[in-house]
Design a protein around this motif. Structure first.
Motif, mmCIF file in Angstrom:
data_model
loop_
_atom_site.group_PDB
_atom_site.id
_atom_site.type_symbol
_atom_site.label_atom_id
_atom_site.label_comp_id
_atom_site.label_asym_id
_atom_site.label_seq_id
_atom_site.Cartn_x
_atom_site.Cartn_y
_atom_site.Cartn_z
ATOM 1 N N GLU A 142 17.744 48.137 37.596
ATOM 2 C CA GLU A 142 16.813 48.484 36.689
ATOM 3 C C GLU A 142 16.865 47.453 35.480
ATOM 4 O O GLU A 142 15.819 46.954 34.841
ATOM 5 C CB GLU A 142 16.510 49.959 36.254
ATOM 6 C CG GLU A 142 16.151 50.966 37.191
ATOM 7 C CD GLU A 142 16.247 52.159 36.924
ATOM 8 O OE1 GLU A 142 16.721 52.694 35.880
ATOM 9 O OE2 GLU A 142 16.057 53.036 38.040
ATOM 10 N N SER A 143 18.158 47.227 35.280
ATOM 11 C CA SER A 143 18.234 45.978 34.021
ATOM 12 C C SER A 143 17.909 44.641 34.383
ATOM 13 O O SER A 143 17.711 43.867 33.508
ATOM 14 C CB SER A 143 19.989 46.278 33.702
ATOM 15 O OG SER A 143 20.564 45.535 34.217
ATOM 16 N N LEU A 144 17.937 44.561 35.677
ATOM 17 C CA LEU A 144 17.432 43.272 36.139
ATOM 18 C C LEU A 144 15.908 43.213 36.443
ATOM 19 O O LEU A 144 15.605 42.302 37.253
ATOM 20 C CB LEU A 144 18.234 43.081 37.359
ATOM 21 C CG LEU A 144 19.831 42.624 37.274
ATOM 22 C CD1 LEU A 144 20.666 42.682 38.310
ATOM 23 C CD2 LEU A 144 19.948 41.219 36.338
ATOM 24 N N GLY A 145 15.239 44.534 36.250
ATOM 25 C CA GLY A 145 13.749 44.194 36.568
ATOM 26 C C GLY A 145 13.499 44.822 37.695
ATOM 27 O O GLY A 145 12.154 44.707 38.171
ATOM 28 N N TRP A 146 14.277 45.424 38.553
ATOM 29 C CA TRP A 146 13.710 46.217 39.706
ATOM 30 C C TRP A 146 13.153 47.402 39.520
ATOM 31 O O TRP A 146 13.404 48.002 38.218
ATOM 32 C CB TRP A 146 15.091 46.526 40.593
ATOM 33 C CG TRP A 146 15.639 45.190 41.201
ATOM 34 C CD1 TRP A 146 16.530 44.564 40.536
ATOM 35 C CD2 TRP A 146 15.758 44.772 42.499
ATOM 36 N NE1 TRP A 146 17.146 43.418 41.391
ATOM 37 C CE2 TRP A 146 16.355 43.600 42.701
ATOM 38 C CE3 TRP A 146 14.865 45.227 43.635
ATOM 39 C CZ2 TRP A 146 16.471 42.878 43.769
ATOM 40 C CZ3 TRP A 146 15.087 44.649 44.871
ATOM 41 C CH2 TRP A 146 15.795 43.235 44.964
ATOM 42 N N ARG A 147 12.321 47.915 40.129
ATOM 43 C CA ARG A 147 11.511 49.129 39.945
ATOM 44 C C ARG A 147 11.649 50.072 41.306
ATOM 45 O O ARG A 147 11.373 49.491 42.351
ATOM 46 C CB ARG A 147 10.294 48.925 39.315
ATOM 47 C CG ARG A 147 9.211 48.299 40.501
ATOM 48 C CD ARG A 147 7.751 48.382 39.500
ATOM 49 N NE ARG A 147 6.970 48.030 40.307
ATOM 50 C CZ ARG A 147 5.661 48.727 40.987
ATOM 51 N NH1 ARG A 147 5.881 50.067 40.690
ATOM 52 N NH2 ARG A 147 5.135 48.290 41.878
ATOM 53 N N SER A 148 11.564 51.297 41.035
ATOM 54 C CA SER A 148 11.716 52.380 42.071
ATOM 55 C C SER A 148 10.203 52.274 42.658
ATOM 56 O O SER A 148 9.302 52.523 42.030
ATOM 57 C CB SER A 148 12.011 53.677 41.464
ATOM 58 O OG SER A 148 11.925 54.616 42.554
ATOM 59 N N LEU A 149 10.376 52.119 43.824
ATOM 60 C CA LEU A 149 8.947 52.141 44.888
ATOM 61 C C LEU A 149 9.035 53.590 45.481
ATOM 62 O O LEU A 149 7.951 54.029 45.812
ATOM 63 C CB LEU A 149 9.158 51.048 45.779
ATOM 64 C CG LEU A 149 9.293 49.598 45.448
ATOM 65 C CD1 LEU A 149 9.094 48.644 46.630
ATOM 66 C CD2 LEU A 149 8.001 49.354 44.489
ATOM 67 N N LYS A 150 10.053 54.089 45.844
ATOM 68 C CA LYS A 150 10.151 55.433 46.594
ATOM 69 C C LYS A 150 11.255 56.187 46.400
ATOM 70 O O LYS A 150 12.201 55.685 46.836
ATOM 71 C CB LYS A 150 9.621 55.256 47.911
ATOM 72 C CG LYS A 150 9.479 56.648 48.841
ATOM 73 C CD LYS A 150 8.904 56.548 49.959
ATOM 74 C CE LYS A 150 8.597 58.217 50.478
ATOM 75 N NZ LYS A 150 8.147 58.263 51.583
ATOM 76 N N GLU A 151 11.135 57.533 45.955
ATOM 77 C CA GLU A 151 12.447 58.200 45.966
ATOM 78 C C GLU A 151 11.925 59.932 46.145
ATOM 79 O O GLU A 151 10.778 60.160 45.668
ATOM 80 C CB GLU A 151 13.403 58.120 45.037
ATOM 81 C CG GLU A 151 12.665 58.432 43.670
ATOM 82 C CD GLU A 151 13.836 58.042 42.433
ATOM 83 O OE1 GLU A 151 14.599 59.005 42.204
ATOM 84 O OE2 GLU A 151 13.574 57.098 41.920
ATOM 85 N N PRO A 152 12.493 60.550 46.964
ATOM 86 C CA PRO A 152 13.656 60.183 47.792
ATOM 87 C C PRO A 152 13.137 59.402 49.102
ATOM 88 O O PRO A 152 12.103 59.721 49.429
ATOM 89 C CB PRO A 152 14.496 61.473 48.156
ATOM 90 C CG PRO A 152 13.283 62.639 47.989
ATOM 91 C CD PRO A 152 12.236 61.845 47.132
ATOM 92 N N PHE A 153 14.265 58.721 49.640
ATOM 93 C CA PHE A 153 14.031 58.005 51.172
ATOM 94 C C PHE A 153 15.081 58.536 51.839
ATOM 95 O O PHE A 153 16.220 58.697 51.540
ATOM 96 C CB PHE A 153 13.892 56.460 50.774
ATOM 97 C CG PHE A 153 14.415 55.655 51.973
ATOM 98 C CD1 PHE A 153 13.624 55.909 52.963
ATOM 99 C CD2 PHE A 153 15.155 54.792 51.984
ATOM 100 C CE1 PHE A 153 13.647 55.077 53.925
ATOM 101 C CE2 PHE A 153 15.466 54.109 53.042
ATOM 102 C CZ PHE A 153 14.828 53.917 54.127
ATOM 103 N N PHE A 154 14.902 59.039 53.054
ATOM 104 C CA PHE A 154 16.177 59.502 53.962
ATOM 105 C C PHE A 154 16.037 58.484 55.201
ATOM 106 O O PHE A 154 15.397 58.911 56.318
ATOM 107 C CB PHE A 154 15.786 60.969 54.352
ATOM 108 C CG PHE A 154 15.879 61.789 52.889
ATOM 109 C CD1 PHE A 154 17.072 62.437 52.695
ATOM 110 C CD2 PHE A 154 14.661 62.144 52.412
ATOM 111 C CE1 PHE A 154 17.113 63.291 51.715
ATOM 112 C CE2 PHE A 154 14.770 63.191 51.416
ATOM 113 C CZ PHE A 154 16.118 63.524 50.958
ATOM 114 N N PRO A 155 16.974 57.475 54.924
ATOM 115 C CA PRO A 155 16.910 56.533 56.163
ATOM 116 C C PRO A 155 17.365 57.467 57.206
ATOM 117 O O PRO A 155 18.544 58.059 57.534
ATOM 118 C CB PRO A 155 17.911 55.293 55.929
ATOM 119 C CG PRO A 155 18.353 55.826 54.484
ATOM 120 C CD PRO A 155 17.752 57.067 53.794
#
Length: 169
Positions: A142-155
């Protein structure tokens, strides 16, 4: 002193990376070496390592262009609506692994590895997954600009929840 260098997938580097992987993830995944070797043949593969002045590998990260038919691309494709799939996976770099030795954490090595890995990426987006409860990793991304697209995700219907992160490049 830490130096970030391009990863050459050779026997010496692989042994150090496998050892570091086992230290960081506290498991003895017998297939990690073969998986890294296989991934190194994928289109757009790029890896970086953090080297201490003694030559010790203190961290590594790698990824490749995410393409249909690849394992994680297929998993992620199922999680996105058609427009999200096109936006995030059509021209995408997949950050597969990031590991920093516990003795070298909180020194900015993770940030350096991720930044160097994405430097000169020739894709529009990047994606990654991490465990929902991996707070240090989530803070880093998140500090590097990534954003959550989906959670929870169960591979693969695993019980451990993950989060899918994305970043526009």
């Amino acid at each position: 002193m830490i130096d970030i260098k391009r990863l050459a997938v050779n026997e010496e580097n692989l042994e150090q990376i496998v050892d570091l992987y086992h230290t960081v993830w506290k498991n003895e995944d017998p297939l990690i070496k073969q998986r890294i070797q296989k991934h190194s043949t994928y289109q757009g593969f790029k890896g970086v390592i953090a080297l201490h002045r003694t030559g010790e590998v203190t961290g590594f990260s790698y990824g490749y262009v995410s393409l249909p038919g690849q394992y994680y691309n297929q998993l992620l494709s199922k999680e996105f609506k058609p427009d999200e799939k096109q936006k995030w996976l059509e021209d995408c770099f997949e950050l597969v692994e990031l590991a920093v030795h516990p003795s070298y954490r909180k020194q900015g090595i993770g940030k350096l590895l991720v930044s160097k890995l994405l430097e000169d990426a020739h894709t529009k987006t990047a994606v990654l997954t991490t465990q929902i409860n991996n707070v240090p990793a989530r803070r880093l991304y998140e500090s590097l600009g990534w954003r959550s697209l989906k959670e929870p995700f169960f591979p693969n219907n695993q019980n451990d929840p993950y989060v899918i992160y994305g970043k526009q490049l």
